[in-house]
Structures are given as C-alpha cells and as structure tokens.
Enzyme design. Structure first.
Site, PDB file in Angstrom:
ATOM      1  N   MET A  97       0.835  -1.214   0.000  1.00 39.48           N
ATOM      2  CA  MET A  97       0.000   0.000   0.000  1.00 39.48           C
ATOM      3  C   MET A  97       0.870   1.266   0.000  1.00 39.48           C
ATOM      4  O   MET A  97       0.869   2.020   0.949  1.00 39.48           O
ATOM      5  CB  MET A  97      -0.923  -0.019   1.234  1.00 39.48           C
ATOM      6  CG  MET A  97      -1.858  -1.196   1.262  1.00 39.48           C
ATOM      7  SD  MET A  97      -2.667  -1.443   2.876  1.00 39.48           S
ATOM      8  CE  MET A  97      -1.375  -2.266   3.822  1.00 39.48           C
ATOM      9  N   THR A 141       2.365   1.503   5.886  1.00 43.11           N
ATOM     10  CA  THR A 141       1.558   2.578   5.327  1.00 43.11           C
ATOM     11  C   THR A 141       1.182   3.512   6.465  1.00 43.11           C
ATOM     12  O   THR A 141       0.983   3.045   7.593  1.00 43.11           O
ATOM     13  CB  THR A 141       0.279   2.027   4.672  1.00 43.11           C
ATOM     14  OG1 THR A 141      -0.694   3.080   4.519  1.00 43.11           O
ATOM     15  CG2 THR A 141      -0.363   0.934   5.504  1.00 43.11           C
ATOM     16  N   THR A 148      -1.525   5.921   6.034  1.00 43.32           N
ATOM     17  CA  THR A 148      -2.969   6.141   5.957  1.00 43.32           C
ATOM     18  C   THR A 148      -3.761   5.029   6.628  1.00 43.32           C
ATOM     19  O   THR A 148      -4.742   5.293   7.344  1.00 43.32           O
ATOM     20  CB  THR A 148      -3.411   6.282   4.497  1.00 43.32           C
ATOM     21  OG1 THR A 148      -2.792   7.440   3.928  1.00 43.32           O
ATOM     22  CG2 THR A 148      -4.922   6.410   4.387  1.00 43.32           C
ATOM     23  N   CYS A 178       3.437   9.979   4.602  1.00 48.11           N
ATOM     24  CA  CYS A 178       3.079   9.004   3.576  1.00 48.11           C
ATOM     25  C   CYS A 178       4.381   8.342   3.180  1.00 48.11           C
ATOM     26  O   CYS A 178       5.396   9.032   2.981  1.00 48.11           O
ATOM     27  CB  CYS A 178       2.417   9.668   2.371  1.00 48.11           C
ATOM     28  SG  CYS A 178       2.075   8.505   1.016  1.00 48.11           S
ATOM     29  N   THR A 179       4.385   7.045   3.082  1.00 50.50           N
ATOM     30  CA  THR A 179       5.635   6.317   2.918  1.00 50.50           C
ATOM     31  C   THR A 179       6.295   6.528   1.568  1.00 50.50           C
ATOM     32  O   THR A 179       7.422   6.088   1.364  1.00 50.50           O
ATOM     33  CB  THR A 179       5.406   4.819   3.171  1.00 50.50           C
ATOM     34  OG1 THR A 179       4.204   4.392   2.511  1.00 50.50           O
ATOM     35  CG2 THR A 179       5.247   4.550   4.655  1.00 50.50           C
TER      36      THR A 179
END
Length: 229
Positions: A10, A83, A85, A196-197
């Site tokens: 993700m 992730t 999120t 965010c990665t």
C-alpha cells in the site's frame, strides 16, 4: 532476532523501501551476512484504495485484520503496517492478532521530541492530513500539528496517488512540495513529517528548510529496536 511481519502493498513501492531499510538496518547493527528475519504479506492496493475512496473504513479494517492474522499464523512475532494512511484502522488490526502492532506515529513522535520539535507540519494523503487519527496520535505525545491549506492538500494527495504510487517522480512535483514545506516553515512549523511512505522520494533533508522526519525510516528503526532488543 524476532520475526517482523510486514503488512504491505500500500503501495508496493513503499513496501520495497521498508524491506530494503529493514535489511540494511540489520546489517548495520549486526554486521556480516546478517539480514532481517521477516515475513511479507502484500495486498492488492487497488482494493484498499477503493475502500478508502468510498469511506469503507470498517470493511478495510476487517480486511487488514484478516491479513495481519495470516502473518501471525505464518510466524510473525509483531506486525508493522507499511503505510501511514491505513493506521486509520490500526485498532481493528490489533484486534485481529495477539502479537504487538507497532504504530508508525509513536516512533515519529519520539524522534520529534528528541529533536526538540514542538510544532510539526504533516504531509500525507488527504485522509492522513484531514482526519484525526494521525494528528491525535502525535498530539498525545505533546506535538502540535499543522497541515497545508486546502489547495495544497489536494495537490499532495493527487501527487501521491497519481504519481508516486505509480513509480513516477516528477521534478515539477518536487518543486511544488518544496514550496509547500517552505510555506509551512514560514508559518511556524519546526519540522516536517513525511506522513506518507512515498513522499521521501520527493523531499529530504537536502531540500527542506526544516528538519525532515521520514516515517518509514523511523518505523523501521522502531521495528529493529523491538526485533533486536
């Protein structure tokens, strides 16, 4: 060394980054031919992204909890959600396993406090920047959080999904992110959390006026601390 369960996909680009950093970290700490003892469960991101867009967080939580249970069944002794999120549903994931689930924001908050940062900017998906689950976690550690204005939030969100998650790294987007970070720093942010990665592909220490906190690297550090303690 304990076995780390990586719940990824993700996107897979960020999971690849996690995997490399975990193994490089073990090599740095233990030397020689050592590498990370880990298990990876990679989901189809299109399915998760659809749940995000449609606000089906309960369904997404149940799905990721099932995936985490499969990691545990395969021998994982802890789980990391690769992730930012989807920490929106970390409670559901924790409810699906008996092993620890290491929250990405905890290691980030520790690094912020160690650096003396009391107010940080937060960049991430629209969900991460606008919903409370991530900001509140940082606030629990005494960190104040600011986010870009609405138009810039949309730009950041769109860049993540339409470029970075597809492997595209555009100079124009890097310039836009640099401007956004500079604006936030001018308004009082003492650091910037890459929530965010994938954002680390665009912003780093070399092009930010304030310290940068890469959540992937900090999550990896926390996982290695746990695995090697």
């Amino acid at each position: 060394m304990r076995t780390i369960g990586m719940l990824g996909g993700m996107s897979w680009e960020s999971t690849d980054y996690y995997y490399r950093q975990l193994n490089q970290g073990v090599r740095e700490r233990l030397g020689g031919l050592h590498s990370a003892r880990c298990i990876v469960y990679s989901v189809d991101f299109a399915e998760v992204a659809r749940m995000q867009a449609e606000g089906e967080w309960e369904r997404a939580g149940a799905y990721l909890a099932e995936c985490a249970a499969r990691l545990e069944a395969a021998g994982a002794e802890c789980v990391i959600l690769c992730t930012n999120t989807m920490h929106r549903v970390v409670g559901e994931v924790r409810g699906g396993v008996s092993v620890p689930v290491l929250h990405i924001a905890d290691g980030t908050a520790g690094a912020l406090r160690a650096a003396g940062v009391g107010t940080t900017a937060l960049l991430g998906t629209r969900f991460t920047m606008e919903q409370d689950f991530y900001r509140d976690r940082l606030r629990e550690h005494g960190i104040s959080v600011t986010v870009p204005e609405a138009g810039d939030r949309e730009l950041v969100h769109r860049t993540i999904y339409e470029e970075l998650c597809l492997g595209t790294v555009a100079d124009s987007s890097r310039e836009a992110f640099e401007r956004i970070v500079a604006d936030l720093a001018r308004d009082g942010a003492e650091g910037v959390v890459l929530g965010c990665t994938e954002i680390g592909l665009l912003i780093g220490r070399e092009n930010s006026p304030v310290p940068v906190f890469d959540t992937t690297l900090l999550h990896v550090r926390a996982a290695l601390d746990w695995a090697l303690e």
